[in-house]
Design a protein around this motif. Sequence first.
Motif, PDB file in Angstrom:
ATOM      1  N   SER A  58       0.847  -1.198   0.000  1.00  0.00           N
ATOM      2  CA  SER A  58       0.000   0.000   0.000  1.00  0.00           C
ATOM      3  C   SER A  58       0.879   1.243   0.000  1.00  0.00           C
ATOM      4  N   GLY A  59       0.267   2.380  -0.293  1.00  0.00           N
ATOM      5  CA  GLY A  59       0.993   3.641  -0.175  1.00  0.00           C
ATOM      6  C   GLY A  59       1.412   3.857   1.268  1.00  0.00           C
ATOM      7  N   THR A  60       0.550   3.449   2.188  1.00  0.00           N
ATOM      8  CA  THR A  60       0.821   3.631   3.619  1.00  0.00           C
ATOM      9  C   THR A  60       2.078   2.872   4.034  1.00  0.00           C
ATOM     10  N   ILE A  64       5.212   4.564   2.750  1.00  0.00           N
ATOM     11  CA  ILE A  64       5.634   5.717   3.563  1.00  0.00           C
ATOM     12  C   ILE A  64       6.360   5.228   4.817  1.00  0.00           C
ATOM     13  N   TYR A  90      -1.731  13.887   3.801  1.00  0.00           N
ATOM     14  CA  TYR A  90      -2.849  12.942   3.812  1.00  0.00           C
ATOM     15  C   TYR A  90      -3.083  12.516   5.279  1.00  0.00           C
ATOM     16  N   ASN A 134      -2.766  17.571   0.799  1.00  0.00           N
ATOM     17  CA  ASN A 134      -4.069  16.916   0.808  1.00  0.00           C
ATOM     18  C   ASN A 134      -4.805  17.321   2.080  1.00  0.00           C
ATOM     19  N   ASP A 173       6.045  12.495  -1.305  1.00  0.00           N
ATOM     20  CA  ASP A 173       4.879  11.706  -1.689  1.00  0.00           C
ATOM     21  C   ASP A 173       4.246  12.423  -2.882  1.00  0.00           C
ATOM     22  N   THR A 211       1.830  11.208  -4.889  1.00  0.00           N
ATOM     23  CA  THR A 211       0.603  10.500  -5.275  1.00  0.00           C
ATOM     24  C   THR A 211      -0.337  11.366  -6.117  1.00  0.00           C
ATOM     25  N   PHE A 212      -0.462  12.660  -5.755  1.00  0.00           N
ATOM     26  CA  PHE A 212      -1.416  13.527  -6.453  1.00  0.00           C
ATOM     27  C   PHE A 212      -0.904  13.990  -7.818  1.00  0.00           C
ATOM     28  N   SER A 250       1.160   6.314  -3.777  1.00  0.00           N
ATOM     29  CA  SER A 250       0.113   5.338  -3.541  1.00  0.00           C
ATOM     30  C   SER A 250      -0.345   4.949  -4.947  1.00  0.00           C
ATOM     31  N   THR A 299      -2.547   3.014  -5.642  1.00  0.00           N
ATOM     32  CA  THR A 299      -4.000   2.890  -5.509  1.00  0.00           C
ATOM     33  C   THR A 299      -4.758   3.970  -6.276  1.00  0.00           C
ATOM     34  N   LYS A 300      -4.134   5.134  -6.447  1.00  0.00           N
ATOM     35  CA  LYS A 300      -4.841   6.305  -6.987  1.00  0.00           C
ATOM     36  C   LYS A 300      -4.740   6.337  -8.520  1.00  0.00           C
ATOM     37  N   GLY A 336      -1.991  -0.469  -3.511  1.00  0.00           N
ATOM     38  CA  GLY A 336      -0.546  -0.726  -3.631  1.00  0.00           C
ATOM     39  C   GLY A 336       0.236   0.563  -3.474  1.00  0.00           C
TER      40      GLY A 336
HETATM   41  C1  LIG Z   1      -1.265  11.450  -0.745  1.00  0.00           C
HETATM   42  C2  LIG Z   1      -1.513  10.066  -0.258  1.00  0.00           C
HETATM   43  N1  LIG Z   1      -0.476   9.325   0.148  1.00  0.00           N
HETATM   44  C3  LIG Z   1      -0.634   8.061   0.601  1.00  0.00           C
HETATM   45  C4  LIG Z   1      -1.882   7.496   0.691  1.00  0.00           C
HETATM   46  C5  LIG Z   1      -2.008   6.093   1.236  1.00  0.00           C
HETATM   47  O1  LIG Z   1      -2.119   5.188   0.201  1.00  0.00           O
HETATM   48  P1  LIG Z   1      -2.821   3.746   0.333  1.00  0.00           P
HETATM   49  O2  LIG Z   1      -4.268   3.997   0.508  1.00  0.00           O
HETATM   50  O3  LIG Z   1      -2.451   3.075  -0.948  1.00  0.00           O
HETATM   51  O4  LIG Z   1      -2.221   3.082   1.531  1.00  0.00           O
HETATM   52  C6  LIG Z   1      -2.998   8.219   0.276  1.00  0.00           C
HETATM   53  C7  LIG Z   1      -4.344   7.611   0.359  1.00  0.00           C
HETATM   54  O5  LIG Z   1      -5.351   8.257   0.208  1.00  0.00           O
HETATM   55  C8  LIG Z   1      -2.808   9.546  -0.214  1.00  0.00           C
HETATM   56  O6  LIG Z   1      -3.841  10.301  -0.623  1.00  0.00           O
END
Ligand SMILES: Cc1ncc(COP(=O)(O)O)c(C=O)c1O
Length: 424
Positions: A81-83, A86, A107, A154, A179, A181-182, A201, A203-204, A214
């Motif tokens: 996961s993204g989590t 991190i 986030y 975020n 990070d 992700t955005f 992440s 996932t997005k 992921g």
């Molecule tokens: C900016 C950002 N980083 C990390 C995450 C965590 O990712 P994940 O949901 O894949 O664990 C999110 C989830 O919303 C996010 O918005």
Amino acid sequence: MKFETTALHGAQAVEQDNLSRAVPIHRTTAYLFKSTEHAANLFSLKELGNIYTRIGNPTQNILEGRMAMLEGGAASLALASGTSAIFYSIINICQAGDEVVAANNLYGGTYSQFDSILPQLGINVTLVDPTNPENFSNAINEKTRALYCETIGNPGLTVTDIEAIAKIAQEHNLPLIVDATFTPPCILRPLEHGANIVIHSLTKWIGGHGTVIGGIVTDGGNFDWTDPKFSLFNEPDNSYHGLRYAHDLGEMNKIAFALRMRLVPLRNLGACISPDNCWAFLQGMETLSLRMERHSENGLAVAKFLQNHKQVEWVNYPGLEGSENYATASRYLKNGFGGMVAFGVKGGLEAGKHFIESLQLVSHLANVGDAKSLAIHPASTTHSQLSAKQLTEAGISESMIRLSVGIEHIDDILADIGQALGNK
Ligand SMILES: Cc1ncc(COP(=O)(O)O)c(C=O)c1O
């Protein structure tokens, strides 16, 4: 190869025994050793190869190789996961007594990880307002081991001046973790602006269809870990053949960060990604740049629509000319400004809830980056664990609505938002 081509072909050598055009899913837990010598070589890193899917897998290798190419990095590591991406990035550098200086507009899950979980491990995080990069400089002390920020905060959607923070990181010989992700790499590549480690992440937007979880970490290969203050890289690791990751990896020293993350946190804590999910993310990658074009086009159109709507108090979209973020956004974001729009409905909390409940096409849920349009009210959901003071510091008002604008036809998106605002 250009970005679009790499997204389709990067890092895949067609397997000569089966000539599969698409990337095959290698659904196996373990791999045969050719001999005891081969096994010993794999374990001691004399040879690289497959051992056990928790540590790596050929489908995963292609996802990682392709991501490293798209990001302009030296190596990537995909995780569950993204989590976890991190968390592993931090504990790959820091141990008890070390500190991190991070932006405060993160986030919600990252905020909790930094504010509550890392201190349980003796790693303290100082959170600072990233809109003035000097705040990072002022918070650094002799225990600091990394700086951390998001490309677009975020959910306030503040665009971060990565170069200014990277400069401070360099002055203090600290790695900058971003990070992103955005902002998928067709929009922004933080390594080109001085970052050292980039997290997504998956996932997005990279997955892009709201179907898989992921994360991925890309090592820029542009940080020198030999400073003794990074003890995890300079002292022998008794859990792995006494290896000193900053010194003993030969040609692979450049990717010491990514390699250590695979050999230590991933191997021993186990937040591995499944081969099936790697395959789904590779599918997402194939259309990433096309989808981002539409997300950005629709995002801008929604922002302009809201800006002119009398039920709307304020609109925040990085691509809106005249917005306080526009200058920084134009400097950093290429090929569009993405699909995230934040706005306040007139009438505060109740009006915000009414808007959310009136939506019909746009889905009310806790995610971003789906091909479908999504909406959420951060103060009562993703950021509900924050105190009133922390909410204000993170730039979140009670009336804030966060939209992740999808790739539907713009007329349908605007019609739904319009009716939910009451068409007044
Ligand atoms: C900016 C950002 N980083 C990390 C995450 C965590 O990712 P994940 O949901 O894949 O664990 C999110 C989830 O919303 C996010 O918005």
